[in-house]
Design an enzyme around this catalytic site. Sequence first.
Site, PDB file in Angstrom:
ATOM      1  N   ARG A  37    -104.248  36.547 -75.545  1.00  0.00           N
ATOM      2  CA  ARG A  37    -105.104  35.648 -76.328  1.00  0.00           C
ATOM      3  C   ARG A  37    -105.323  34.346 -75.574  1.00  0.00           C
ATOM      4  O   ARG A  37    -104.427  33.894 -74.862  1.00  0.00           O
ATOM      5  CB  ARG A  37    -104.439  35.294 -77.665  1.00  0.00           C
ATOM      6  CG  ARG A  37    -104.381  36.452 -78.568  1.00  0.00           C
ATOM      7  CD  ARG A  37    -103.957  36.112 -79.966  1.00  0.00           C
ATOM      8  NE  ARG A  37    -103.965  37.352 -80.705  1.00  0.00           N
ATOM      9  CZ  ARG A  37    -105.053  37.914 -81.195  1.00  0.00           C
ATOM     10  NH1 ARG A  37    -106.223  37.314 -81.096  1.00  0.00           N
ATOM     11  NH2 ARG A  37    -104.989  39.075 -81.800  1.00  0.00           N
ATOM     12  N   THR A  94    -103.760  25.580 -68.171  1.00  0.00           N
ATOM     13  CA  THR A  94    -104.521  24.397 -68.590  1.00  0.00           C
ATOM     14  C   THR A  94    -105.562  24.864 -69.611  1.00  0.00           C
ATOM     15  O   THR A  94    -105.656  26.061 -69.911  1.00  0.00           O
ATOM     16  CB  THR A  94    -105.224  23.731 -67.382  1.00  0.00           C
ATOM     17  OG1 THR A  94    -106.065  24.723 -66.766  1.00  0.00           O
ATOM     18  CG2 THR A  94    -104.223  23.195 -66.377  1.00  0.00           C
ATOM     19  N   GLY A 154     -95.238  45.011 -71.605  1.00  0.00           N
ATOM     20  CA  GLY A 154     -94.103  44.142 -71.272  1.00  0.00           C
ATOM     21  C   GLY A 154     -93.397  44.472 -69.975  1.00  0.00           C
ATOM     22  O   GLY A 154     -92.219  44.142 -69.813  1.00  0.00           O
ATOM     23  N   SER A 155     -94.104  45.078 -69.005  1.00  0.00           N
ATOM     24  CA  SER A 155     -93.411  45.372 -67.745  1.00  0.00           C
ATOM     25  C   SER A 155     -93.079  44.087 -66.977  1.00  0.00           C
ATOM     26  O   SER A 155     -92.048  44.020 -66.295  1.00  0.00           O
ATOM     27  CB  SER A 155     -94.223  46.339 -66.880  1.00  0.00           C
ATOM     28  OG  SER A 155     -95.326  45.703 -66.297  1.00  0.00           O
ATOM     29  N   HIS A 202    -101.951  36.399 -63.834  1.00  0.00           N
ATOM     30  CA  HIS A 202    -103.269  37.023 -63.946  1.00  0.00           C
ATOM     31  C   HIS A 202    -103.429  38.009 -62.796  1.00  0.00           C
ATOM     32  O   HIS A 202    -103.085  37.692 -61.651  1.00  0.00           O
ATOM     33  CB  HIS A 202    -104.364  35.952 -63.899  1.00  0.00           C
ATOM     34  CG  HIS A 202    -105.728  36.519 -64.120  1.00  0.00           C
ATOM     35  ND1 HIS A 202    -106.160  36.927 -65.366  1.00  0.00           N
ATOM     36  CD2 HIS A 202    -106.729  36.794 -63.257  1.00  0.00           C
ATOM     37  CE1 HIS A 202    -107.383  37.429 -65.250  1.00  0.00           C
ATOM     38  NE2 HIS A 202    -107.747  37.357 -63.984  1.00  0.00           N
TER      39      HIS A 202
END
Length: 215
Positions: free
Chosen positions: A95, A145, A16-17, A113
């Site tokens: 996920r 998307t 969670g950074s 990403h």
Amino acid sequence: MNVKKGTFVVLASGRGSNFQAILDRVSDGYIPAVCTALITDNPLAHAIERARAAGIPGEVVSFKSFSDKQAYETALIATIQKYNPDLVVLAGYMRILGSEIVRKYSGRMVNIHPSLLPSFTGLHAQEQAVNYGVKVAGCTVHFVTEDMDAGPVIIQRTVPVFENDDGDILSDRILVEEHKAFPQAIRLFFQGRLTIEGRVVKIDTNQAPSPGRDD
Ligand code: GAR
């Protein structure tokens, strides 16, 4: 006049950074919106502690508690909808989401990403970059998307890759840029400066940036 601020929820699976970097930029006023919940698929995610420290509800929708992906995603959508957010932020959410949820939040779900997309999609992007031998790497914030890591790009930031790097060293260097890029993208969204045209995101540059900020 009291203007109602936009809201967003964050989905995170681990450390969670990025979530923390976003919270910090909400706190200092850079992101003109309110984070109303942290939602995780992992009951052990450190992101839950960060939410608690910030006084934000932490919701666990554990994949293992459901019989299949469809049941899991139905519960996930219900949990997101409790907060009725303007934006859904995937910050290290590990996920792949199904088409129903992606369509529901089309144009208002963003992901980060750790590569310069379209290069190095999927897992271990930084290690893929090192192994490929690229000289420049970085991170991408994009709209989500149905195709994994393929949505319209909002912001990319770059870092050099050096010969002695391994995946961990490069990950740390990219992470510093992730912590800048994600707040920038969320700020632009809530300023209403993003328009999606086909697969291109146009950024309205007519609005003056606030002084002294890294816009
Ligand atoms: C970040 O590097 C993020 O880009 C990556 O996971 C890490 C989460 O770190 N996400 C993906 O690889 C998604 N495909 P964090 O939990 O400290 O924010």
